[in-house]
Write a protein that holds these residues in place. Sequence first.
Motif, PDB file in Angstrom:
ATOM      1  N   ASN A  69      26.477  37.176  22.658  1.00 39.47           N
ATOM      2  CA  ASN A  69      25.974  36.717  23.950  1.00 39.47           C
ATOM      3  C   ASN A  69      27.099  35.969  24.654  1.00 39.47           C
ATOM      4  OD1 ASN A  69      24.506  35.789  26.100  1.00 39.47           O
ATOM      5  ND2 ASN A  69      23.379  34.251  24.947  1.00 39.47           N
ATOM      6  N   THR A  70      27.598  36.527  25.749  1.00 42.69           N
ATOM      7  CA  THR A  70      28.719  35.932  26.479  1.00 42.69           C
ATOM      8  C   THR A  70      28.342  35.726  27.930  1.00 42.69           C
ATOM      9  OG1 THR A  70      30.349  36.999  25.039  1.00 42.69           O
ATOM     10  CG2 THR A  70      31.126  36.228  27.166  1.00 42.69           C
ATOM     11  N   ARG A  71      28.573  34.529  28.442  1.00 35.68           N
ATOM     12  CA  ARG A  71      28.428  34.223  29.867  1.00 35.68           C
ATOM     13  C   ARG A  71      29.731  33.624  30.336  1.00 35.68           C
ATOM     14  NH1 ARG A  71      26.034  32.259  25.839  1.00 35.68           N
ATOM     15  NH2 ARG A  71      25.820  30.160  26.672  1.00 35.68           N
ATOM     16  N   GLY A  72      30.116  33.916  31.557  1.00 33.62           N
ATOM     17  CA  GLY A  72      31.373  33.370  32.036  1.00 33.62           C
ATOM     18  C   GLY A  72      31.575  33.551  33.518  1.00 33.62           C
ATOM     19  N   ILE A  73      32.727  33.096  33.959  1.00 32.36           N
ATOM     20  CA  ILE A  73      33.103  33.193  35.363  1.00 32.36           C
ATOM     21  C   ILE A  73      34.582  33.552  35.436  1.00 32.36           C
ATOM     22  CG2 ILE A  73      33.555  30.706  35.492  1.00 32.36           C
ATOM     23  CD1 ILE A  73      32.664  30.842  38.441  1.00 32.36           C
ATOM     24  N   LEU A  74      34.920  34.432  36.356  1.00 35.69           N
ATOM     25  CA  LEU A  74      36.300  34.840  36.604  1.00 35.69           C
ATOM     26  C   LEU A  74      36.577  34.766  38.095  1.00 35.69           C
ATOM     27  CD1 LEU A  74      39.051  36.218  35.917  1.00 35.69           C
ATOM     28  CD2 LEU A  74      37.864  38.410  36.130  1.00 35.69           C
ATOM     29  N   ILE A  75      37.636  34.043  38.460  1.00 34.05           N
ATOM     30  CA  ILE A  75      38.032  33.907  39.866  1.00 34.05           C
ATOM     31  C   ILE A  75      39.511  34.281  39.975  1.00 34.05           C
ATOM     32  CG2 ILE A  75      38.232  32.373  41.856  1.00 34.05           C
ATOM     33  CD1 ILE A  75      36.090  30.610  40.575  1.00 34.05           C
ATOM     34  N   GLU A  76      39.834  35.197  40.865  1.00 30.94           N
ATOM     35  CA  GLU A  76      41.220  35.587  41.116  1.00 30.94           C
ATOM     36  C   GLU A  76      41.456  35.624  42.618  1.00 30.94           C
ATOM     37  OE1 GLU A  76      41.401  39.356  39.080  1.00 30.94           O
ATOM     38  OE2 GLU A  76      42.347  38.410  37.323  1.00 30.94           O
ATOM     39  N   GLY A  77      42.693  35.373  43.008  1.00 35.64           N
ATOM     40  CA  GLY A  77      42.979  35.409  44.437  1.00 35.64           C
ATOM     41  C   GLY A  77      44.441  35.212  44.750  1.00 35.64           C
ATOM     42  N   ASP A  78      44.758  35.260  46.037  1.00 39.39           N
ATOM     43  CA  ASP A  78      46.107  35.036  46.547  1.00 39.39           C
ATOM     44  C   ASP A  78      46.121  33.748  47.354  1.00 39.39           C
ATOM     45  OD1 ASP A  78      47.089  37.451  45.486  1.00 39.39           O
ATOM     46  OD2 ASP A  78      46.289  38.554  47.205  1.00 39.39           O
ATOM     47  N   LEU A  79      47.208  33.003  47.223  1.00 40.68           N
ATOM     48  CA  LEU A  79      47.405  31.776  47.983  1.00 40.68           C
ATOM     49  C   LEU A  79      48.648  31.941  48.844  1.00 40.68           C
ATOM     50  CD1 LEU A  79      46.765  29.150  45.146  1.00 40.68           C
ATOM     51  CD2 LEU A  79      45.168  29.873  46.928  1.00 40.68           C
ATOM     52  N   LEU A  80      48.449  31.924  50.151  1.00 37.66           N
ATOM     53  CA  LEU A  80      49.554  32.146  51.081  1.00 37.66           C
ATOM     54  C   LEU A  80      50.195  33.493  50.794  1.00 37.66           C
ATOM     55  CD1 LEU A  80      50.981  28.498  51.047  1.00 37.66           C
ATOM     56  CD2 LEU A  80      49.322  29.515  52.621  1.00 37.66           C
ATOM     57  N   LYS A  81      51.509  33.602  50.938  1.00 31.74           N
ATOM     58  CA  LYS A  81      52.179  34.900  50.850  1.00 31.74           C
ATOM     59  C   LYS A  81      52.664  35.219  49.451  1.00 31.74           C
ATOM     60  CE  LYS A  81      56.046  37.529  52.801  1.00 31.74           C
ATOM     61  NZ  LYS A  81      57.186  37.508  53.753  1.00 31.74           N
ATOM     62  N   ASN A  82      53.130  34.209  48.722  1.00 26.80           N
ATOM     63  CA  ASN A  82      53.853  34.466  47.474  1.00 26.80           C
ATOM     64  C   ASN A  82      53.139  33.978  46.226  1.00 26.80           C
ATOM     65  OD1 ASN A  82      56.035  35.579  48.924  1.00 26.80           O
ATOM     66  ND2 ASN A  82      56.875  33.535  49.318  1.00 26.80           N
ATOM     67  N   PHE A  83      51.956  33.388  46.360  1.00 25.94           N
ATOM     68  CA  PHE A  83      51.257  32.848  45.211  1.00 25.94           C
ATOM     69  C   PHE A  83      49.994  33.657  44.909  1.00 25.94           C
ATOM     70  CE2 PHE A  83      53.723  29.190  46.541  1.00 25.94           C
ATOM     71  CZ  PHE A  83      54.108  28.614  45.340  1.00 25.94           C
ATOM     72  N   SER A  84      49.710  33.831  43.630  1.00 21.65           N
ATOM     73  CA  SER A  84      48.438  34.382  43.188  1.00 21.65           C
ATOM     74  C   SER A  84      47.954  33.596  41.980  1.00 21.65           C
ATOM     75  CB  SER A  84      48.570  35.869  42.845  1.00 21.65           C
ATOM     76  OG  SER A  84      49.515  36.066  41.813  1.00 21.65           O
ATOM     77  N   PHE A  85      46.662  33.701  41.662  1.00 21.33           N
ATOM     78  CA  PHE A  85      46.125  32.911  40.562  1.00 21.33           C
ATOM     79  C   PHE A  85      44.957  33.638  39.921  1.00 21.33           C
ATOM     80  CE2 PHE A  85      43.217  31.904  43.917  1.00 21.33           C
ATOM     81  CZ  PHE A  85      42.009  31.666  43.283  1.00 21.33           C
ATOM     82  N   SER A  86      44.634  33.207  38.703  1.00 20.30           N
ATOM     83  CA  SER A  86      43.448  33.687  38.001  1.00 20.30           C
ATOM     84  C   SER A  86      42.949  32.555  37.122  1.00 20.30           C
ATOM     85  CB  SER A  86      43.773  34.911  37.147  1.00 20.30           C
ATOM     86  OG  SER A  86      42.642  35.315  36.394  1.00 20.30           O
ATOM     87  N   THR A  87      41.644  32.375  37.091  1.00 20.92           N
ATOM     88  CA  THR A  87      41.053  31.374  36.213  1.00 20.92           C
ATOM     89  C   THR A  87      39.703  31.890  35.718  1.00 20.92           C
ATOM     90  OG1 THR A  87      40.335  29.058  36.019  1.00 20.92           O
ATOM     91  CG2 THR A  87      39.955  30.126  38.132  1.00 20.92           C
ATOM     92  N   SER A  88      39.393  31.610  34.461  1.00 21.94           N
ATOM     93  CA  SER A  88      38.143  32.099  33.894  1.00 21.94           C
ATOM     94  C   SER A  88      37.695  31.193  32.752  1.00 21.94           C
ATOM     95  CB  SER A  88      38.293  33.539  33.388  1.00 21.94           C
ATOM     96  OG  SER A  88      39.277  33.607  32.372  1.00 21.94           O
ATOM     97  N   PHE A  89      36.410  31.242  32.483  1.00 25.89           N
ATOM     98  CA  PHE A  89      35.831  30.498  31.368  1.00 25.89           C
ATOM     99  C   PHE A  89      34.687  31.322  30.787  1.00 25.89           C
ATOM    100  CE2 PHE A  89      32.459  27.761  29.711  1.00 25.89           C
ATOM    101  CZ  PHE A  89      33.145  27.112  28.693  1.00 25.89           C
ATOM    102  N   TYR A  90      34.595  31.326  29.441  1.00 23.67           N
ATOM    103  CA  TYR A  90      33.559  32.102  28.755  1.00 23.67           C
ATOM    104  C   TYR A  90      32.897  31.243  27.682  1.00 23.67           C
ATOM    105  CZ  TYR A  90      36.156  35.921  30.890  1.00 23.67           C
ATOM    106  OH  TYR A  90      36.790  36.744  31.788  1.00 23.67           O
ATOM    107  N   GLU A  91      31.578  31.297  27.640  1.00 23.99           N
ATOM    108  CA  GLU A  91      30.788  30.615  26.621  1.00 23.99           C
ATOM    109  C   GLU A  91      30.103  31.679  25.778  1.00 23.99           C
ATOM    110  OE1 GLU A  91      28.979  27.803  24.268  1.00 23.99           O
ATOM    111  OE2 GLU A  91      30.575  27.508  25.756  1.00 23.99           O
ATOM    112  N   ASN A  92      30.124  31.515  24.448  1.00 27.82           N
ATOM    113  CA  ASN A  92      29.684  32.582  23.555  1.00 27.82           C
ATOM    114  C   ASN A  92      28.854  32.047  22.390  1.00 27.82           C
ATOM    115  OD1 ASN A  92      31.916  34.896  24.355  1.00 27.82           O
ATOM    116  ND2 ASN A  92      32.791  32.843  24.365  1.00 27.82           N
TER     117      ASN A  92
END
Length: 410
Positions: free
Chosen positions: A8-31
């Motif tokens: 049983n896994t629940r979680g969140i994943l967020i990805e995106g671009d910041l301005l022109k040269n930055f990108s990011f990813s963040t996630s958390f999972y509970e199991n």
Amino acid sequence: IERNLFQNTRGILIEGDLLKNFSFSTSFYENQGRYARYETSFYESAGELYANAAGTGYFSDNAVIPGATRTKPFKTDGFDYGFAFGYLCYRPLKSLRITAGNNQQFIGDGHRSLLHSDNTSNAPYFRIDWDISPKFKFTYNRSRLVNLMRRMASSSAERYYETKGYSINYLTYMPTQKINVSLFEGSMWNRGDSVISRNSHPMYYNPIPVISSLALKDKDEVSSVIGINLGIAITNNHRAYGQVAMHDLDAERLAFQIGYRGYRFFGLNDLMIQTEFNSIPSGFYSNSNPRLNYTHYNLPLAHPKGQSLSEILIRANYEVKRVYVNQSFSYFMTKDYAPNDLISTYDEPIRTTGNVTYSKTEVGYRFNRKINLTIFGALTYRIDDQHKDLTTKMVQIGLKTGLLNRYKDF
């Protein structure tokens, strides 16, 4: 039915671009999960270690899930665990990427990697990828890994783990667009033991492959896996690949991989077939100082079964109108093998010699290809001729995504 199993896994994943040269990813999972006996046995063999009261050895507690983290108990024989991933990427030039984060990584073209895989837990890292020219690329990666061993004393509420430095220098040469040859150096750096904590040797920051291994050989500062990764695109639909590696410049003990992946057989556009052979000699990822074994979170940093084995692997996948069939098969030949062979203590594990057969057939429907959201049913059959109690016949049904790699084929 002997046992009811679940994940049983629940979680969140967020990805995106910041301005022109930055990108990011963040996630958390509970199991929470209860697993087959062969999985549970392996996870518990990699549990975190505490020094006993007499200070003469260690005892194990909890467990570690490959691709995830350490656990706490859940009900009678299950596990509860949570983990997070994330990174921030800056691209000042088209040819240059700078990344920092807490994530897993993989090096190679195969299902397995004998150099560095995403089998174990995530780790904090700093990485530079530089496209030097159309033919040359270079990766510089520095990280902090953990031997899941509690220090004997601490001023905090919870004792710290022992740590070690980890460096990757990875140089790729592409003589043509269809061939790539890469020189890999992955090194464990001494940062102390259960009592002493110190910084890694200054050559930890050296970017030139092999130099540190040569300069510090036999000085208990660094232990390295040095290898070649090769990929050849035979045609647009057929690719051969392989790896060869040696530990601490010992050319008498080599690990190697040879494999092939092909598509569009018999006129079927969505048919993939892969075959692979892996061979890892006894003691290959071990070191005379076990704190420098090639591990993270008490798990092998390369092949999920560690060392002292050969493997024949076959995988196939076919999909038509979102309905898919996956077949995976692995046959392991082990000699003087122990699942906890790379735990960073001086204890001698119990070793066995035998064969393991693993087969899994999965049928499902794919709702979303981007995150690989599927409803599925699967049948797993596993035989271990040295541990009859770990023989497994398992039926699964469920809903899952493909955001994370989980290796259970061991």
